[in-house]
Design a protein around this motif. Structure first.
Motif, PDB file in Angstrom:
ATOM      1  N   VAL A 172       0.834  -1.209   0.000  1.00 45.56           N
ATOM      2  CA  VAL A 172       0.000   0.000   0.000  1.00 45.56           C
ATOM      3  C   VAL A 172       0.863   1.253   0.000  1.00 45.56           C
ATOM      4  CG1 VAL A 172      -1.691   1.306   1.343  1.00 45.56           C
ATOM      5  CG2 VAL A 172      -1.933  -1.170   1.102  1.00 45.56           C
ATOM      6  N   TRP A 173       1.930   1.247   0.794  1.00 40.40           N
ATOM      7  CA  TRP A 173       2.797   2.421   0.858  1.00 40.40           C
ATOM      8  C   TRP A 173       3.510   2.664  -0.466  1.00 40.40           C
ATOM      9  CZ3 TRP A 173       5.209   0.279   5.994  1.00 40.40           C
ATOM     10  CH2 TRP A 173       4.249   0.363   7.011  1.00 40.40           C
ATOM     11  N   VAL A 174       4.002   1.599  -1.087  1.00 41.04           N
ATOM     12  CA  VAL A 174       4.702   1.738  -2.366  1.00 41.04           C
ATOM     13  C   VAL A 174       3.728   2.218  -3.451  1.00 41.04           C
ATOM     14  CG1 VAL A 174       5.774   0.429  -4.247  1.00 41.04           C
ATOM     15  CG2 VAL A 174       6.600   0.168  -1.902  1.00 41.04           C
ATOM     16  N   ALA A 175       2.531   1.674  -3.472  1.00 39.15           N
ATOM     17  CA  ALA A 175       1.537   2.114  -4.455  1.00 39.15           C
ATOM     18  C   ALA A 175       1.269   3.610  -4.308  1.00 39.15           C
ATOM     19  CB  ALA A 175       0.240   1.323  -4.282  1.00 39.15           C
ATOM     20  N   ASP A 176       1.183   4.081  -3.070  1.00 39.00           N
ATOM     21  CA  ASP A 176       0.903   5.495  -2.820  1.00 39.00           C
ATOM     22  C   ASP A 176       2.090   6.371  -3.204  1.00 39.00           C
ATOM     23  OD1 ASP A 176      -0.811   7.596  -1.672  1.00 39.00           O
ATOM     24  OD2 ASP A 176       0.725   7.718  -0.129  1.00 39.00           O
ATOM     25  N   ILE A 177       3.296   5.956  -2.829  1.00 37.25           N
ATOM     26  CA  ILE A 177       4.493   6.752  -3.110  1.00 37.25           C
ATOM     27  C   ILE A 177       4.758   6.829  -4.611  1.00 37.25           C
ATOM     28  CG2 ILE A 177       7.008   6.825  -2.853  1.00 37.25           C
ATOM     29  CD1 ILE A 177       6.557   5.577  -0.042  1.00 37.25           C
ATOM     30  N   PHE A 178       4.703   5.681  -5.293  1.00 34.04           N
ATOM     31  CA  PHE A 178       4.944   5.680  -6.736  1.00 34.04           C
ATOM     32  C   PHE A 178       3.852   6.448  -7.470  1.00 34.04           C
ATOM     33  CE2 PHE A 178       8.246   2.792  -5.845  1.00 34.04           C
ATOM     34  CZ  PHE A 178       8.972   2.558  -7.002  1.00 34.04           C
ATOM     35  N   ALA A 179       2.618   6.360  -6.981  1.00 37.20           N
ATOM     36  CA  ALA A 179       1.530   7.111  -7.609  1.00 37.20           C
ATOM     37  C   ALA A 179       1.772   8.609  -7.476  1.00 37.20           C
ATOM     38  CB  ALA A 179       0.198   6.735  -6.969  1.00 37.20           C
ATOM     39  N   TYR A 180       2.264   9.026  -6.322  1.00 38.34           N
ATOM     40  CA  TYR A 180       2.522  10.453  -6.103  1.00 38.34           C
ATOM     41  C   TYR A 180       3.579  10.969  -7.076  1.00 38.34           C
ATOM     42  CZ  TYR A 180       4.253  14.707  -3.884  1.00 38.34           C
ATOM     43  OH  TYR A 180       4.660  15.993  -3.645  1.00 38.34           O
ATOM     44  N   PHE A 181       4.699  10.253  -7.157  1.00 38.53           N
ATOM     45  CA  PHE A 181       5.790  10.739  -7.998  1.00 38.53           C
ATOM     46  C   PHE A 181       5.466  10.589  -9.490  1.00 38.53           C
ATOM     47  CE2 PHE A 181       8.211  10.194  -4.036  1.00 38.53           C
ATOM     48  CZ  PHE A 181       8.820  11.441  -3.983  1.00 38.53           C
ATOM     49  N   ALA A 182       4.752   9.513  -9.853  1.00 38.66           N
ATOM     50  CA  ALA A 182       4.356   9.364 -11.251  1.00 38.66           C
ATOM     51  C   ALA A 182       3.355  10.445 -11.644  1.00 38.66           C
ATOM     52  CB  ALA A 182       3.761   7.981 -11.489  1.00 38.66           C
ATOM     53  N   GLY A 183       2.453  10.762 -10.722  1.00 36.17           N
ATOM     54  CA  GLY A 183       1.490  11.819 -10.999  1.00 36.17           C
ATOM     55  C   GLY A 183       2.161  13.165 -11.160  1.00 36.17           C
ATOM     56  N   ARG A 184       3.180  13.428 -10.321  1.00 37.65           N
ATOM     57  CA  ARG A 184       3.920  14.689 -10.426  1.00 37.65           C
ATOM     58  C   ARG A 184       4.741  14.758 -11.719  1.00 37.65           C
ATOM     59  NH1 ARG A 184       4.836  17.762  -5.635  1.00 37.65           N
ATOM     60  NH2 ARG A 184       6.248  18.967  -6.966  1.00 37.65           N
ATOM     61  N   ALA A 185       5.298  13.604 -12.114  1.00 37.60           N
ATOM     62  CA  ALA A 185       6.184  13.595 -13.274  1.00 37.60           C
ATOM     63  C   ALA A 185       5.419  13.600 -14.593  1.00 37.60           C
ATOM     64  CB  ALA A 185       7.094  12.370 -13.218  1.00 37.60           C
ATOM     65  N   PHE A 186       4.312  12.855 -14.653  1.00 39.92           N
ATOM     66  CA  PHE A 186       3.616  12.683 -15.930  1.00 39.92           C
ATOM     67  C   PHE A 186       2.207  13.260 -15.937  1.00 39.92           C
ATOM     68  CE2 PHE A 186       6.488   9.010 -15.376  1.00 39.92           C
ATOM     69  CZ  PHE A 186       7.380   9.296 -16.395  1.00 39.92           C
ATOM     70  N   GLY A 187       1.647  13.473 -14.764  1.00 36.77           N
ATOM     71  CA  GLY A 187       0.262  13.956 -14.718  1.00 36.77           C
ATOM     72  C   GLY A 187       0.193  15.459 -14.644  1.00 36.77           C
ATOM     73  N   THR A 188       0.828  16.144 -15.559  1.00 36.49           N
ATOM     74  CA  THR A 188       0.783  17.606 -15.566  1.00 36.49           C
ATOM     75  C   THR A 188      -0.620  18.075 -15.924  1.00 36.49           C
ATOM     76  OG1 THR A 188       1.370  17.777 -17.906  1.00 36.49           O
ATOM     77  CG2 THR A 188       3.183  17.662 -16.323  1.00 36.49           C
ATOM     78  N   ARG A 189      -0.845  19.340 -15.714  1.00 38.94           N
ATOM     79  CA  ARG A 189      -2.184  19.879 -16.009  1.00 38.94           C
ATOM     80  C   ARG A 189      -2.525  19.773 -17.480  1.00 38.94           C
ATOM     81  NH1 ARG A 189      -2.527  25.435 -12.364  1.00 38.94           N
ATOM     82  NH2 ARG A 189      -2.284  24.432 -10.333  1.00 38.94           N
ATOM     83  N   LEU A 190      -1.504  19.733 -18.321  1.00 40.77           N
ATOM     84  CA  LEU A 190      -1.756  19.690 -19.764  1.00 40.77           C
ATOM     85  C   LEU A 190      -2.155  18.307 -20.241  1.00 40.77           C
ATOM     86  CD1 LEU A 190       1.173  21.930 -21.060  1.00 40.77           C
ATOM     87  CD2 LEU A 190      -1.235  22.542 -20.805  1.00 40.77           C
TER      88      LEU A 190
END
Length: 284
Positions: free
Chosen positions: A145-163
């Protein structure tokens, strides 16, 4: 805010880790009993109860867990409990997310209160039973659960830009994106492979969740860890849905910088019972 979060996290680790690795499982089980009882109090507040009634709800949660402990439910095989509990989380989670924020107030208050207490009780019982099974099994589930949350956070920051971000559930949790979910799933797949290797390399006496799944084949391991990662997101979204419906930012302020207990365990609420369901089925 960051300083406060770090201090709270360090304090929690200083309390949780010694209890987790203590030779007697009762140390960690008792500590989790306190946390889950606090979650019961928060649940009352999120459902509009006053301070006194919320404290009573926390006491009921505490008493239910203590009774289960006294009856030895945490050391007995519970396949008849974990299979329907896991199935109920999958079904109810899907229905709640489909109904969205407007659907939550339409559920009768007694149903909401009892449902939440059952979810908290099941989580405590799953933690207790997992700790009795062994630290390796419990820790492998928690870290997923912790890894899923951490990787989701950084992947969202890296690839989930507003554009380019594709919002996962904008009306429930605007900050979550599909890019983040995909990143979290990649993280748990890597975690599972590494943990299976470490179990074999160091001949760990108590199997992890991943080693048990690997015995059924790597395709099964892959599908199940992806499913568990998805259910951790469901748990997170369900709590966000409830807080949004009542206009709450956090479940409480018990953990400065982190919100409340429910804010920290929301993703574990469906994941732990499902992990115990898998254990009860695979260890026969």
């Amino acid at each position: 805010m960051l300083k406060q979060r770090v201090i709270t996290a360090l304090v929690l680790l200083a309390v949780l880790l010694p209890a987790l690795f203590h030779g007697d499982p009762r140390a960690f089980i008792a500590l989790m009993l306190v946390f889950i009882a606090a979650g019961g109090w928060e649940w009352g507040r999120l459902n509009g109860l006053g301070q006194g009634a919320s404290l009573v709800l926390g006491g009921v949660t505490f008493a239910a867990c203590v009774l289960s402990w006294a009856l030895g439910l945490h050391v007995q095989p519970q396949a008849a409990l974990w299979v329907p509990a896991g199935a109920a989380w999958v079904l109810c989670g899907a229905l709640l997310l489909r109904a969205g924020v407007p659907g939550w107030p339409q559920i009768a208050a007694p149903v909401r209160l009892v449902g939440g207490l059952l979810a908290l009780w099941l989580t405590w019982l799953a933690v207790a039973q997992a700790r009795v099974i062994g630290v390796n099994f419990l820790l492998s589930t928690l870290v997923l659960v912790w890894v899923a949350d951490i990787f989701a956070y950084f992947a969202g920051r890296a690839f989930g830009t507003r554009l380019v971000a594709r919002k996962l559930a904008p009306s429930i949790s605007p900050g979550k994106s599909w890019e983040g979910v995909m990143g979290g799933m990649l993280g748990v797949v890597a975690l599972a492979a590494a943990w299976v290797w470490a179990d074999a390399r160091y001949a760990v006496p108590v199997p992890s969740l991943y080693s048990l799944l690997a015995q059924a084949g790597w395709p099964v391991l892959l599908l199940v860890v992806l499913g568990l990662a998805a259910m951790s997101v469901v748990g997170d979204l369900v709590e966000s849905l409830i807080k949004r419906s009542v206009g709450a930012k956090d479940s409480s302020g018990l953990l400065p910088g982190h919100g409340g207990v429910l804010d920290r365990v929301d993703a574990l609420l469906p994941t732990l019972p499902l992990a115990l369901m898998l254990y009860s089925l695979l260890s026969r």
